[in-house]
Design an enzyme around this catalytic site. Structure first.
Site, short mmCIF file in Angstrom:
data_model
loop_
_atom_site.label_atom_id
_atom_site.label_comp_id
_atom_site.label_asym_id
_atom_site.label_seq_id
_atom_site.Cartn_x
_atom_site.Cartn_y
_atom_site.Cartn_z
N ASP A 228 44.89 41.26 -38.13
CA ASP A 228 43.59 41.30 -37.45
C ASP A 228 42.67 40.25 -38.08
O ASP A 228 43.16 39.29 -38.66
CB ASP A 228 43.01 42.73 -37.55
CG ASP A 228 42.05 43.04 -36.40
OD1 ASP A 228 41.36 42.12 -35.94
OD2 ASP A 228 41.97 44.21 -35.98
N HIS A 251 43.26 37.06 -36.85
CA HIS A 251 42.41 36.83 -35.68
C HIS A 251 41.21 35.96 -36.01
O HIS A 251 40.20 35.99 -35.33
CB HIS A 251 41.97 38.17 -35.07
CG HIS A 251 43.11 38.97 -34.52
ND1 HIS A 251 42.94 40.17 -33.87
CD2 HIS A 251 44.45 38.74 -34.52
CE1 HIS A 251 44.14 40.64 -33.50
NE2 HIS A 251 45.07 39.79 -33.89
#
Ligand SMILES: *[C@@H]1O[C@H](CO)[C@@H](O)[C@H](O)[C@H]1NC(C)=O
Ligand SMILES: *[C@@H]1O[C@H](CO)[C@@H](O)[C@H](O)[C@H]1NC(C)=O
Ligand SMILES: *[C@@H]1O[C@H](CO)[C@@H](O)[C@H](O)[C@H]1NC(C)=O
Ligand SMILES: *[C@@H]1O[C@H](CO)[C@@H](O)[C@H](O)[C@H]1NC(C)=O
Length: 429
Positions: A228, A251
């Site tokens: 993430d 991310h």
């Protein structure tokens, strides 16, 4: 000869006694002395808590050793949820983590009070250093939804700092966190350096560092590769410096998400320098929900290297990763004064730059300078998409249609007539 050996022995003995004098030893609290075993199987939580209590109760006279919790090298300590609470009596306290820490697997999670594993609460002037590896055994949690529990335990963050001012963390490695690796909330003056945060690319919600309601942070010289955000900066945060971070997979480095469920979130003065996005899903990202309040402003990303990064530059004022997305309302989190400067490298997506702003509260003063993004696929071209954003772009490729090129600005400043049909001239790289 014999005498000289004796003298030398005597000197050595005095030296050793001096080094390990009771006062000095009194400030070093080795978890083994509190009953920890370190065989990766025995629950050492109580020993750590007892040692922490002694550290936190210890007083320092000036010049003496800082009260230090020692986690010795060469062992692996199994810990359940442990809460290291302050305030402590000494002005500064320290944890020397040389030995490794491992989380329980599966059903052994019990006795939780909050959503963290190694929790620090109201501990000021804390120094955590060492070369330990912390293994969160996250795999068992990754299959569970956000609110699903094991025993009475919520999915935990690995290291969670609540209201810890003047915090220093360096040297550690964290593997396979159940949730985020590090959480920082309500802290001021934080320095994090030379750490490694690692989880598989497809492990859900394994953010590297989550920041909320915190000020004066300096994160540098670290590697974060997770499933993430490498770093997520949430509401109430300001003066955040991120330097020489190697991010990916992950991310990206994100401001937000802000404004969820109409909340009023403010983030300002975030400066990201000399970072690399390597195979990330996003790069430099600002994400806000429709219908929120507040602002994200004075944010810069500079000297960025992209290695096949998806969405290298991405402002999204309609952030909504799942269903039931809120409609545009009369309010939105205002995004302004954002600089993207000196980006070089490749994008994994054909859309290298996305400025998808709100029609009601548009993005203003977006600046790009010396941005050169090409496609990872040599036969493809990249482009930029723009909605409701304004600002300037100089020496930027791909061309960003909603931003004025410098030449365009100069033409307007000189008051020359602008032919509506005539396309502005952009600097091509
Ligand atoms: C960033 O990188 C540039 C180019 O390598 C270098 O000149 C500069 O000193 C670096 N700045 C920081 C803050 O690391
Ligand atoms: C980018 O990531 C790949 C895959 O993890 C790795 O092999 C490579 O060394 C990385 N490159 C840099 C410059 O960090
Ligand atoms: C921009 O946001 C709108 C509204 O949510 C969405 O429909 C559209 O697909 C987005 N465009 C891009 C390029 O992300
Ligand atoms: C832009 O990047 C491409 C690919 O790396 C490179 O060939 C080109 O020289 C760069 N242009 C400038 C102006 O730096």
């Amino acid at each position: 000869m014999c005498l000289s050996v004796q003298i030398r022995f005597f000197i050595t003995l005095v030296f050793l006694l001096g080094t390990f004098s009771p006062q000095a030893k009194g400030k070093l609290f080795d978890v083994l002395d509190f009953g920890a075993v370190g065989d990766a199987r025995t629950d050492d939580s109580k020993a750590f808590l007892d040692a922490w209590r002694s550290v936190c109760e210890a007083t320092t006279t000036s010049g003496a050793t800082i009260p230090t919790l020692q986690v010795p090298a060469g062992k692996t300590f199994l810990l359940k949820q442990v809460k290291f609470s302050g305030p402590c009596k000494s002005a500064t306290v320290q944890i020397q983590m040389m030995g490794n820490i491992i989380a329980p697997i599966s059903t052994d999670w019990t006795d939780c009070k909050s959503g963290c594993w190694l929790c620090f609460d109201h501990v000021d002037n804390l120094i955590i250093s060492g070369t330990a590896t912390i293994n969160g055994n996250g795999a068992v949690w990754w299959q569970k939804s956000t609110h699903e529990k094991i025993g009475d335990c919520n999915k935990p963050a690995v290291l969670y700092f609540q209201s810890c001012n003047n915090l220093r963390v360096s040297g550690l490695t964290s593997h396979n966190s159940p949730l985020n690796h590090i959480g920082i909330s309500g802290c001021k003056d934080v320095s994090i350096s030379k750490i490694n945060l690692i989880a598989p690319k497809d492990s859900p919600n394994t953010d590297g560092i989550d920041i909320a309601n915190s000020k004066e942070l300096d994160i540098s010289d670290s590697f974060i590769g997770t499933g993430d955000d490498c770093i997520a900066i949430n509401g109430g945060s300001s003066n955040i410096k991120i330097t020489r971070l190697n991010c990916g997979p992950g991310h990206g480095i994100s401001v937000g998400s802000l404004g969820k469920d109409g909340s009023n979130d403010m983030v300002q003065e975030v400066h990201v320098r000399n970072c690399t996005f390597n195979g990330t899903q996003n790069g430099a990202r600002i994400k806000t929900w429709a219908g929120g309040l507040g602002f994200a402003r004075s944010i810069s990303y500079e000297d960025i290297i992209l290695i096949g990064a998806g969405n290298p530059i991405f402002i999204d004022q309609h952030y909504c990763p799942r269903q039931n997305c809120p409609p545009e309302k009369q309010t939105a989190v205002k995004v302004s004064d954002i600089t993207f400067s000196k980006f070089q490298g490749t994008s994994a997506d054909n859309i290298a730059i996305t400025l998808n702003c709100s029609s009601i509260v548009p993005c203003t003063n977006i600046k790009m300078n010396l941005v050169n993004i090409t496609s990872l696929n040599p036969s493809s071209k990249v482009e930029a998409i723009c909605n409701h954003a304004d600002g300037t772009a100089t020496f930027t490729a791909p061309v960003v249609p909603c931003l004025s090129s410098v030449q365009d600005v100069l033409i307007r400043r000189e008051g020359q007539t602008q032919d509506g049909d005539q396309k502005p001239q952009y600097y091509e790289l």
